[in-house]
Design an enzyme around this catalytic site. Structure first.
Site, PDB file in Angstrom:
ATOM      1  N   GLY A  51     -51.926  19.069 -39.999  1.00 54.43           N
ATOM      2  CA  GLY A  51     -51.516  20.465 -39.828  1.00 54.43           C
ATOM      3  C   GLY A  51     -52.624  21.500 -39.889  1.00 54.43           C
ATOM      4  O   GLY A  51     -52.520  22.553 -39.260  1.00 54.43           O
ATOM      5  N   ASP A 110     -45.238  24.300 -49.301  1.00 54.94           N
ATOM      6  CA  ASP A 110     -43.778  24.390 -49.315  1.00 54.94           C
ATOM      7  C   ASP A 110     -43.313  24.101 -50.751  1.00 54.94           C
ATOM      8  O   ASP A 110     -43.250  25.005 -51.589  1.00 54.94           O
ATOM      9  CB  ASP A 110     -43.259  23.366 -48.291  1.00 54.94           C
ATOM     10  CG  ASP A 110     -41.753  23.358 -48.137  1.00 54.94           C
ATOM     11  OD1 ASP A 110     -41.082  24.095 -48.858  1.00 54.94           O
ATOM     12  OD2 ASP A 110     -41.227  22.598 -47.294  1.00 54.94           O
TER      13      ASP A 110
END
Ligand code: IMP
Length: 186
Positions: A51, A110
């Site tokens: 990512g 997250d």
């Protein structure tokens, strides 16, 4: 049709959250801050694959200091949107980070599980200093306490794609950040 007009999947609606112009402005600010904080040092930036590859590439090109780059790859997600919770190292560091100034470059925080796990993993290798820069942080999503020194944007607790972030390995190439909203079948 431009890339950003693409419909990402039939069962999802995409909503623009952060434009490429805002991304570039914020990356420049982060790079200035990091250059100031690491003046006189040569940090090693560790990109967390997959990512963070675009964020890292943009960030290093805006730094006004020398740096080195390495990558790790970890897995905590399958191909869906929910975290399995378990972190595994899939590709380890090539560099020796003992006594080095380490800056971990993450795409998004997250639950905080990955970043907490990575901090512990790198701490064991006795770097001189250890900090984390995360491009995005989801507000209200933390499942464990964690520390991140630099944040690009705080975002709502929703699933996002683009600028390196994927859903099932797709959409990483979108130049802006989009929220994916599930469309219920008629
Ligand atoms: P955490 O361990 O729950 O903090 O999750 C961190 C990793 O999960 C990130 O590095 C991403 O690879 C992935 N992830 C979490 N949220 C998203 C999202 O909204 N879009 C894409 N990937 C995500």
């Amino acid at each position: 049709m431009t890339k950003s007009d693409l419909h990402v999947a039939e069962s999802y609606r995409q909503r623009l959250l952060i434009s490429r112009a805002d991304i570039q402005r914020r990356v420049t600010e982060l790079a200035q801050q990091i250059s100031k904080d690491y003046a006189g040092r040569i940090p090693i930036l560790i990109g967390v694959l997959n990512g963070a590859f675009i964020f890292l590439a943009d960030l290093v090109r805006q730094l006004q200091i020398d740096c080195e780059v390495d990558f790790v790859k970890i897995s905590s997600y399958g191909c869906g949107k929910e975290s399995s919770g378990a972190v595994r190292m899939l590709k380890d560091l090539d560099a020796d980070i003992r006594d080095r100034d380490v800056l971990v470059v993450e795409d998004i925080v997250d639950s905080g599980l990955s970043v907490q796990w990575l901090r512990r993993y790198f701490e064991e290798r006795e770097p001189r200093s250890l900090r984390v820069v995360a491009f995005l942080r989801k507000v209200g999503a933390a499942r464990v306490p964690y520390e991140v020194e630099y944040i690009g944007f705080d975002i709502p607790n929703a699933f996002v794609v683009g600028y390196g972030l994927d859903l099932g390995q797709r959409y990483r190439n979108l130049p802006d950040i989009y929220v994916l909203e599930e469309v219920s079948p008629p």
